[in-house]
Design a protein around this motif. Structure first.
Motif, short mmCIF file in Angstrom:
data_model
loop_
_atom_site.label_atom_id
_atom_site.label_comp_id
_atom_site.label_asym_id
_atom_site.label_seq_id
_atom_site.Cartn_x
_atom_site.Cartn_y
_atom_site.Cartn_z
N UNK A 29 0.83 -1.18 0.00
CA UNK A 29 0.00 0.00 0.00
C UNK A 29 0.88 1.25 0.00
N UNK A 30 0.32 2.35 -0.54
CA UNK A 30 1.08 3.60 -0.62
C UNK A 30 0.14 4.78 -0.37
N UNK A 31 0.56 5.67 0.49
CA UNK A 31 -0.08 6.97 0.64
C UNK A 31 0.84 8.01 0.01
N UNK A 32 0.30 8.75 -0.94
CA UNK A 32 1.10 9.69 -1.72
C UNK A 32 0.47 11.07 -1.65
N UNK A 33 1.24 12.05 -1.19
CA UNK A 33 0.81 13.45 -1.21
C UNK A 33 1.35 14.11 -2.47
N UNK A 34 0.45 14.67 -3.28
CA UNK A 34 0.83 15.32 -4.53
C UNK A 34 0.56 16.81 -4.42
N UNK A 35 1.61 17.60 -4.48
CA UNK A 35 1.49 19.06 -4.60
C UNK A 35 1.64 19.41 -6.07
N UNK A 36 0.87 20.39 -6.53
CA UNK A 36 1.00 20.74 -7.95
C UNK A 36 0.68 22.21 -8.18
N UNK A 37 1.30 22.73 -9.22
CA UNK A 37 1.13 24.13 -9.62
C UNK A 37 1.28 24.20 -11.12
N UNK A 38 0.74 25.22 -11.75
CA UNK A 38 0.84 25.33 -13.20
C UNK A 38 0.75 26.79 -13.63
N UNK A 39 1.26 27.08 -14.80
CA UNK A 39 1.14 28.41 -15.41
C UNK A 39 1.61 29.52 -14.47
N UNK A 40 2.80 29.37 -13.95
CA UNK A 40 3.38 30.41 -13.09
C UNK A 40 3.66 31.68 -13.90
N UNK A 41 4.09 31.51 -15.13
CA UNK A 41 4.30 32.64 -16.06
C UNK A 41 5.19 33.73 -15.45
N UNK A 42 6.21 33.33 -14.74
CA UNK A 42 7.20 34.24 -14.12
C UNK A 42 6.57 35.24 -13.15
N UNK A 43 5.46 34.88 -12.53
CA UNK A 43 4.83 35.72 -11.51
C UNK A 43 5.51 35.46 -10.18
N UNK A 44 6.65 36.08 -9.98
CA UNK A 44 7.41 35.86 -8.75
C UNK A 44 6.89 36.72 -7.60
N UNK A 45 6.35 37.89 -7.92
CA UNK A 45 5.86 38.80 -6.90
C UNK A 45 4.35 38.64 -6.72
N UNK A 46 3.84 39.01 -5.55
CA UNK A 46 2.41 38.89 -5.30
C UNK A 46 1.63 39.86 -6.18
N UNK A 47 0.36 39.53 -6.42
CA UNK A 47 -0.48 40.32 -7.31
C UNK A 47 -1.82 40.61 -6.64
N UNK A 48 -2.59 41.52 -7.27
CA UNK A 48 -3.91 41.84 -6.73
C UNK A 48 -4.96 40.88 -7.28
N UNK A 49 -6.23 41.18 -7.05
CA UNK A 49 -7.31 40.27 -7.45
C UNK A 49 -7.41 40.11 -8.97
N UNK A 50 -6.85 41.06 -9.73
CA UNK A 50 -6.88 40.98 -11.18
C UNK A 50 -5.59 40.41 -11.76
N UNK A 51 -4.76 39.84 -10.91
CA UNK A 51 -3.44 39.32 -11.30
C UNK A 51 -2.57 40.41 -11.91
N UNK A 52 -2.73 41.61 -11.40
CA UNK A 52 -1.88 42.75 -11.77
C UNK A 52 -1.02 43.11 -10.56
N UNK A 53 -0.20 44.13 -10.72
CA UNK A 53 0.72 44.54 -9.66
C UNK A 53 -0.03 44.80 -8.36
N UNK A 54 0.50 44.27 -7.27
CA UNK A 54 -0.07 44.50 -5.94
C UNK A 54 0.44 45.85 -5.45
#
Length: 560
Positions: A29-54
């Motif tokens: 038996x195996x219990x596997x935790x999968x973390x995943x992310x996609x389409x980061x698009x070089x968004x290193x800094x936090x953004x506002x609700x519209x995915x624009x500059x915070x």
């Protein structure tokens, strides 16, 4: 003699049962935790609700690579031996961080996050092979895509990318197969790299891994939610599909008061029943831009199958975490970002002011930000009558307030040039009919829809139930020098300002196919980028108060 041999075999079998589990041909038996992310698009800094500059860091700002690091670290430390972290592609392209630094910060922060594997995305090839291979050479995790065919000596399977990778988790082999959208061919118009059918490629690789004794198989790729679902239906050897590309937000509310800030496009996970047998395969995606981090806890039986009942025993936890102010940014990661941020200071200067929210809208809707962008493009050429840009080139919104160069790069990160196109009115009508043919009567929001934003025109279209593609334009007017509008003249030449993404490249004709069957009088590549055009326009026309003006309309009717 026969009795001695029989005794020897019996003793050997008894001893084998006492061997460690990884030395015998038995599952566990195996219990596997999968973390995943996609389409980061070089968004290193936090953004506002519209995915624009915070503008003002607060709980109302989201994402940022430092928050993601905090959350993944917290989960990994709870289950270090059984957690994997998957990136489903498009790490590149989307902000100044990529426009100015290219793959360099991707290497540093990719290694810092320590992905188990990354599926390649279409934008990861935006700077062709030479933009990807240095990244591949210097990262600590494999890049995956099973449906790439390359004869190029500079892009080598087994060196720069792999069809799949296998990791061992508590004695169980877990296979991860990559796939990438076939539309990535736009980056290789001369065909030097080919992108084949995702379903067939993933199926072949899954059969290969299965034959090698890999019990758990995950598809990790970048072709969009609809393709992810087809994969789950058509490849029964899969146990999980982790996708990207369509920026799909999947969520399952816990109760009626659980209302996320983003529009829910499907359940998280989406359970898909295989076309062969009754196997059910979870499909997940986590929107985009570091705003969410997906997390699943999967429980497999000794045969490598998810336990039943699936939605409680097989998948015992499933949630996309919102990366908001409740997640503290990791201080080490923030410190790593400073040297890059310091090099972007010139783009943080104010260029103008917007009195209104400049906002993206649907694929077949006029948007005020589209109007602002195309107005800036038409200003590049004194003789231009019309400007057009594809919706896919508009990547963010601009809130009310000061507008900086950084804000414009969030919106227009690709540095496309503003090109000139001359054609007769009759040919222009044909081109717009091609765009209008993408509209769907059954699903008004279906991608890609009309897919354009315009300046200098008023176009009214009707879509009928009986499918009147090719005859959808009911009225086509062009702005005159007095600011009024005249009917399009079939035999008159018109000059267009278009984004270079719509223009001809290599052996390919025009990227969205709008002008493929149209006779062009003149095509001139531009020297000014869409960013430069927009920055100049903002400075000249501030304060900005762009409105919806009826530049195009789409009506739906049973018949004409």
């Amino acid at each position: 003699m026969f009795q001695l041999i029989s005794v020897f075999i019996l003793v050997l079998l008894q001893q084998t049962r006492c061997l460690p589990v990884d030395l015998v041909d038995e599952g566990q038996e195996l219990t596997l935790d999968v973390l995943h992310i996609n389409d980061i698009h070089s968004y290193f800094e936090e953004t506002n609700q519209y995915s624009a500059r915070c503008r003002d860091p607060s709980p109302q700002c989201y994402g940022g690579i430092a928050r993601v690091f905090t959350k993944q670290k917290e989960i990994r430390e709870r289950s270090p031996a059984t957690t994997i972290f998957l990136n489903a592609g498009d790490f590149y392209q989307g902000t100044l961080w990529y426009s100015k630094f290219k793959y360099e910060p991707m290497i540093e922060f990719g290694n810092h996050l320590n992905y188990t594997a990354m599926g390649l995305g279409n934008h990861d090839f935006d700077d062709k092979i030479e933009g990807l291979t240095p990244f591949s050479d210097m990262i600590s995790f494999p890049l995956l895509a099973s449906n790439i065919n390359s004869d190029e000596s500079d892009l080598v399977e087994g060196k720069h990318y792999y069809k799949s990778t296998v990791v061992e988790v508590n004695g169980t082999k877990v296979g991860i197969i990559g796939y990438i959208t076939q539309s990535t061919r736009y980056n290789f118009p001369d065909g030097e790299v080919a992108f084949t059918d995702e379903i067939a490629s993933v199926r072949r690789e899954a059969e290969k891994l299965d034959a090698e004794g890999v019990k758990v198989i995950i598809a990790l790729g970048h072709s969009g939610y609809e393709t992810d679902i087809v994969l789950a239906k058509q490849v029964p050897l899969l146990d999980l599909v982790v996708g990207g590309h369509s920026h799909t937000f999947l969520y399952t509310p816990e109760n009626e008061d659980d209302k996320p800030i983003d529009y829910i496009q499907g359940a998280y996970p989406t359970y898909v029943t295989s076309a062969e047998g009754n196997k059910v395969i979870p499909v997940v995606q986590a929107k985009a831009y570091n705003k969410y981090l997906g997390h699943l806890t999967l429980n497999f039986d000794v045969n490598g199958e998810l336990k039943l009942p699936l939605e409680s025993e097989g998948v015992s936890f499933a949630k996309p975490y919102l990366m908001d102010g409740t997640v503290a940014p990791d201080e080490e990661t923030l410190s790593m970002m400073v040297k890059w941020q310091d090099r972007l200071s010139d783009y943080k200067k104010t260029l103008g002011y917007s009195e209104v929210l400049l906002k993206e809208k649907g694929d077949s809707e006029e948007s005020n930000i589209g109007n602002a962008i195309t107005d800036s493009m038409i200003a590049v050429y004194e003789d231009a009558s019309i400007a057009m840009v594809n919706n896919g080139g508009i990547r963010s919104s601009i809130p009310v307030g000061n507008i900086t160069g950084e804000d414009i790069y969030y919106v227009l990160p690709f540095e496309n040039t503003v090109d000139k196109l001359v054609l007769l009115g009759s040919e222009l009508r044909k081109a717009i009919e091609v765009a209008a043919s993408k509209l769907s009567y059954a699903d008004h929001d279906k991608y890609p829809g009309f897919g354009l934003q315009l300046s200098g025109a008023q176009i009214d279209m009707v879509v009928t139930e009986e499918n009147n593609a090719g005859n959808r334009i009911q009225s086509f007017k062009v702005k005159n020098t007095d600011g009024g509008f005249d009917d399009l003249k079939e035999d008159q030449p018109y000059t267009l300002a278009i984004g270079s993404f719509l223009g001809p490249v290599g052996k390919q004709k025009y990227l969205r196919g709008i002008f493929d069957e149209v006779e062009i009088i003149e095509y001139t590549p531009g020297v000014k980028t869409d960013y430069e055009a927009m920055a100049e326009w903002v400075e000249t026309n501030s304060p900005i108060n762009a409105k919806i003006e009826g530049r195009f309309s789409v009506n739906y009717a049973t018949k004409l």
